[in-house]
Design a protein around this motif. Sequence first.
Motif, PDB file in Angstrom:
ATOM      1  N   HIS A   1      50.651  62.128  56.962  1.00 12.42           N
ATOM      2  CA  HIS A   1      50.790  62.654  58.319  1.00 12.42           C
ATOM      3  C   HIS A   1      51.039  64.153  58.212  1.00 12.42           C
ATOM      4  CE1 HIS A   1      50.496  58.912  60.391  1.00 12.42           C
ATOM      5  NE2 HIS A   1      51.484  58.370  59.709  1.00 12.42           N
TER       6      HIS A   1
ATOM      7  N   GLY B   1      44.538  48.901  64.817  1.00 13.95           N
ATOM      8  CA  GLY B   1      45.242  47.733  64.305  1.00 13.95           C
ATOM      9  C   GLY B   1      44.574  47.092  63.105  1.00 13.95           C
ATOM     10  N   LEU B   2      43.565  47.740  62.537  1.00 11.40           N
ATOM     11  CA  LEU B   2      42.830  47.177  61.394  1.00 11.40           C
ATOM     12  C   LEU B   2      42.752  48.214  60.279  1.00 11.40           C
ATOM     13  CD1 LEU B   2      39.952  45.808  63.604  1.00 11.40           C
ATOM     14  CD2 LEU B   2      41.597  44.359  62.364  1.00 11.40           C
ATOM     15  N   LEU B   3      42.957  47.767  59.054  1.00 11.84           N
ATOM     16  CA  LEU B   3      42.942  48.700  57.929  1.00 11.84           C
ATOM     17  C   LEU B   3      41.518  49.057  57.527  1.00 11.84           C
ATOM     18  CD1 LEU B   3      45.813  47.267  55.689  1.00 11.84           C
ATOM     19  CD2 LEU B   3      45.806  49.390  57.041  1.00 11.84           C
TER      20      LEU B   3
ATOM     21  N   ILE C   1      50.766  50.013  57.659  1.00  8.40           N
ATOM     22  CA  ILE C   1      50.397  51.203  56.887  1.00  8.40           C
ATOM     23  C   ILE C   1      50.105  52.349  57.853  1.00  8.40           C
ATOM     24  CG2 ILE C   1      48.519  52.167  55.485  1.00  8.40           C
ATOM     25  CD1 ILE C   1      48.653  49.534  53.865  1.00  8.40           C
ATOM     26  N   GLY C   2      50.739  53.462  57.591  1.00 11.35           N
ATOM     27  CA  GLY C   2      50.651  54.602  58.505  1.00 11.35           C
ATOM     28  C   GLY C   2      51.892  54.778  59.365  1.00 11.35           C
TER      29      GLY C   2
ATOM     30  N   HIS D   1      50.327  60.330  65.269  1.00  7.24           N
ATOM     31  CA  HIS D   1      50.422  59.112  64.464  1.00  7.24           C
ATOM     32  C   HIS D   1      49.110  58.769  63.772  1.00  7.24           C
ATOM     33  CE1 HIS D   1      48.848  57.888  68.384  1.00  7.24           C
ATOM     34  NE2 HIS D   1      48.322  56.836  67.776  1.00  7.24           N
TER      35      HIS D   1
ATOM     36  N   PRO E   1      51.970  52.634  63.593  1.00  8.48           N
ATOM     37  CA  PRO E   1      50.639  53.263  63.512  1.00  8.48           C
ATOM     38  C   PRO E   1      49.953  53.408  64.867  1.00  8.48           C
ATOM     39  CG  PRO E   1      50.914  51.707  61.724  1.00  8.48           C
ATOM     40  CD  PRO E   1      52.118  51.546  62.601  1.00  8.48           C
ATOM     41  N   THR E   2      50.341  52.603  65.837  1.00  6.46           N
ATOM     42  CA  THR E   2      49.771  52.761  67.177  1.00  6.46           C
ATOM     43  C   THR E   2      50.357  53.952  67.904  1.00  6.46           C
ATOM     44  OG1 THR E   2      51.519  51.339  68.022  1.00  6.46           O
ATOM     45  CG2 THR E   2      49.385  50.287  67.556  1.00  6.46           C
TER      46      THR E   2
ATOM     47  N   ALA F   1      43.549  53.786  64.436  1.00  6.97           N
ATOM     48  CA  ALA F   1      44.700  53.168  65.109  1.00  6.97           C
ATOM     49  C   ALA F   1      44.303  51.990  65.997  1.00  6.97           C
ATOM     50  CB  ALA F   1      45.490  54.217  65.905  1.00  6.97           C
TER      51      ALA F   1
ATOM     52  N   ASN G   1      44.548  40.942  58.475  1.00  8.11           N
ATOM     53  CA  ASN G   1      45.821  40.881  59.216  1.00  8.11           C
ATOM     54  C   ASN G   1      46.443  39.493  59.246  1.00  8.11           C
ATOM     55  OD1 ASN G   1      46.264  43.542  59.914  1.00  8.11           O
ATOM     56  ND2 ASN G   1      45.134  43.415  61.849  1.00  8.11           N
TER      57      ASN G   1
ATOM     58  N   LYS H   1      50.731  44.906  67.151  1.00  7.55           N
ATOM     59  CA  LYS H   1      49.607  45.687  67.697  1.00  7.55           C
ATOM     60  C   LYS H   1      49.009  46.575  66.603  1.00  7.55           C
ATOM     61  CE  LYS H   1      51.739  47.259  71.517  1.00  7.55           C
ATOM     62  NZ  LYS H   1      51.862  48.131  72.690  1.00  7.55           N
ATOM     63  N   SER H   2      49.898  47.098  65.739  1.00  9.90           N
ATOM     64  CA  SER H   2      49.444  47.903  64.608  1.00  9.90           C
ATOM     65  C   SER H   2      48.899  46.972  63.529  1.00  9.90           C
ATOM     66  CB  SER H   2      50.616  48.679  64.009  1.00  9.90           C
ATOM     67  OG  SER H   2      51.182  49.537  64.973  1.00  9.90           O
ATOM     68  N   ASN H   3      48.286  47.539  62.512  1.00  3.89           N
ATOM     69  CA  ASN H   3      47.871  46.710  61.388  1.00  3.89           C
ATOM     70  C   ASN H   3      49.102  46.011  60.834  1.00  3.89           C
ATOM     71  OD1 ASN H   3      48.662  48.131  58.595  1.00  3.89           O
ATOM     72  ND2 ASN H   3      48.127  49.748  60.059  1.00  3.89           N
ATOM     73  N   ARG H   4      48.915  44.776  60.398  1.00  2.00           N
ATOM     74  CA  ARG H   4      50.056  43.934  60.062  1.00  2.00           C
ATOM     75  C   ARG H   4      50.912  44.531  58.946  1.00  2.00           C
ATOM     76  NH1 ARG H   4      50.719  37.499  60.254  1.00  2.00           N
ATOM     77  NH2 ARG H   4      52.424  37.302  58.771  1.00  2.00           N
ATOM     78  N   SER H   5      50.288  45.258  58.028  1.00  2.00           N
ATOM     79  CA  SER H   5      51.031  45.884  56.928  1.00  2.00           C
ATOM     80  C   SER H   5      51.780  47.132  57.393  1.00  2.00           C
ATOM     81  CB  SER H   5      50.085  46.277  55.803  1.00  2.00           C
ATOM     82  OG  SER H   5      49.165  45.251  55.522  1.00  2.00           O
TER      83      SER H   5
END
Lengths: 207, 585
Positions: free
Chosen positions: B429, B363-365, A124-125, B434, A173-174, B361, B315, A118-122
Amino acid sequence: MSQPLDRTCKIEPMGKVDTAAGEFWTHPFAMPKQGDNLSAYESNKLFLNVDGSRFLDASFASLADIDSDSRSVMVGDFDGDSAPDLLVGSVGGGPLRLFLNRFPREHHRVVISLRGTKSNRSAIGARATVEISGRTIVRDLFSANGFMGQSPARLNVGVEGAQVIDKLTIRWPTGERQVFHDLPVDCEIAIVEGTDEFRLINSKKTE
Amino acid sequence: MKQYWVPVLIVLIVATAVGWWNWGRTSAPSSDPIPEFTGLDETKQKEIWDAEHATFEIETHVGRKLVAALQSRKTDQLARFFRPGFEGNIPGRSHPTTIDKSSITETVNRAESADVANVDADGLIQFLITGTVRINKIQRGRFRVLKIARDEGEGNEDEWRLSVLLTVGGINSEGRPITYDSHGSIRCRFTDDEDIVAGRIVESWEIDSETTRLGRDPLMEEVTAQFGLDQLPIIDNWNCDVDQVRQYRFQTAVEDFGGDGVPDIAVATADDQQLLLQWNSVSGKYDDITKSAGLPRRFETNNKAYLACWFDFDNDGDADLLLGETLYRNVDGKKLEAVADNGGLTFDYNPMGCVVADYDADGLLDLYVLYQRPRNETRDAPPTWVSDDASGAFNQLWRNRGDGTFVEKSREAKATGGSRHSFAATWLHANDDHFPDLYIANDFSRNSLLINRGDGTFRDVAEESGVGDFATSMGVATGDIDGDGTPEIYVANMYSKMGRRIIAHVSEADYPEGVYQQILGSCAGNRLYSNAGDRGGYRDLSEQLGVNAVGWAYAPAFIDFDGDGRLDLYATTGFLSFNRRKPDG
């Protein structure tokens, strides 16, 4: 030479300049253009965190204290031994210089590889909270770029003498959290968001 | 730092100097909020000149000879600096403080303990000789004046109070690296330069502390040539003409492009070259795979854009690349393929770098791009000296839409960072949520801490949080160094002992409003902002923790080198070096 005396930072010498001993008096704006040194041959520093409340200057024993007008530093495991190495970018004395970690292998580490779904695949965060023998270590996953050089996003966590991770909390990250218990060290732990399974991966040596 | 032979305060104004040089004749106009300032009071100018000249003479004619005498262990040559009736104080050595860390042993004797001794010249000389006796071969040494002030003397003579640092380094009898530092206060008495050259000027020396650090084995090993990185086709300031010298030459990004677990290296240069270097497990070296990956050696840019940034924007599990100003998709870890219409990404003039996070947040950079100045607007004057919040450029926040395109959101998100000169930024952070927050390091003006509100917008809390000090910043790193679960912010600034000396002679009253604080900031040294735990209040602990004095600093990085669960620090530094035989500014 100049001083904070007016907005053009200009002042004439007010006494005898001892040129015989190398003293000089010029305008700093002109210095680099004339090929004059300005904050030249300063050595990069390596500081060791002693106890969180002071650092020890270990530059002298590091061999990484180069004086090459460095601009960037990228951190990564270039030889596959899990210990973080340094790639240093400089505008003089060799553009990219690689320094391998030769610190005494006194402690254990773990590399935590996260794959977001659900979060970015890497991932990050993400934040990893590692609990070992009553101690808690918090690391955030970002691809750091201190200036003009981006490091890979990795969670490479030193765990001192711990032979097991009592508890690992991943805050994705979510904002979702996952908790794992009793994980091994000296390996790479691969975790996929939303699954309770984890995979252990051995590192690959390049030397 | 080495060789600050110039006795005056370049570094207090270097930011302005560099900016001016950088700007050339093509910078934006900006309003000038500073009232006309004709300069410091002439008496004050003379005071600074005299003190800095004396410093130069003392460091040269006393300092160098003192180090040389120490190197040859010649007590008679050391004795020639001390006046009759000399009085010294030395710390005892019976209760040292010792730290053992990663094969380094540090031993400190401080004058705070009860066994401080009063000594004559011979006693002080013996103290210095025995303190450095373990350095079998002295390879370098410096005697530095950290502070200097004149008192009224008797007759023609002036009395000067100095704070000094003596550093000596080399190897011990087993070939191990070893250093010795001594901090103290000295009183000198002399009439003129000739007295200093003659040498017998020191009438007292109180040593506050001595520190010996011994290493066992080198902590790092350079393998640049072994890994095939020693012959890169990147112009090097040290091998080019003066008029080709640049402050910045290239941006680098490291990530595993091919999926073999070993980091690969992408470089874009200010000379429009690009390089992709991949680890070859057969040869044990990095190969230049720029062409085979489908990249031209030279890239086109109308914006002086030489960005380098890996991020998996689609992704699909491999690292994509922004290089120069082109966005490439990673194709099976072998090729890089330009994304159609560059994914909508367009860049302004001369971006300084970019940093990646998923700020919303989803799901995409997303991508945050830093700028220091606008393009092609002319002006003759340098940037304003006092807090330049107007002549820089807005940064960009590119939101990833997830369909291979990006949309610029900085204004809507209140994330432009203002018209400042942004050099570096880091996501972190800073609070408990988050959503990633952003710290921006700016030259010429205060820094920004943008707190992510979680609704697609940011709020700059730098000033209320105490992390926005003006300090001519050029780099930044974050990490939790004290183990309290909140990240510290380490900002790379400028520092010079010269600047610190001179700043002690001036005060707020000597300048138009605001100027002194900024001068103070431009020789502040690196700052380490620690969150005291009250969620919002940071304190600078850089001097207390010993990470303040780095130099003209650029990128720092936090790294746990030794695996003890505590983040260590590597900090780069040094502006422009041309000739080791020339003096340094």
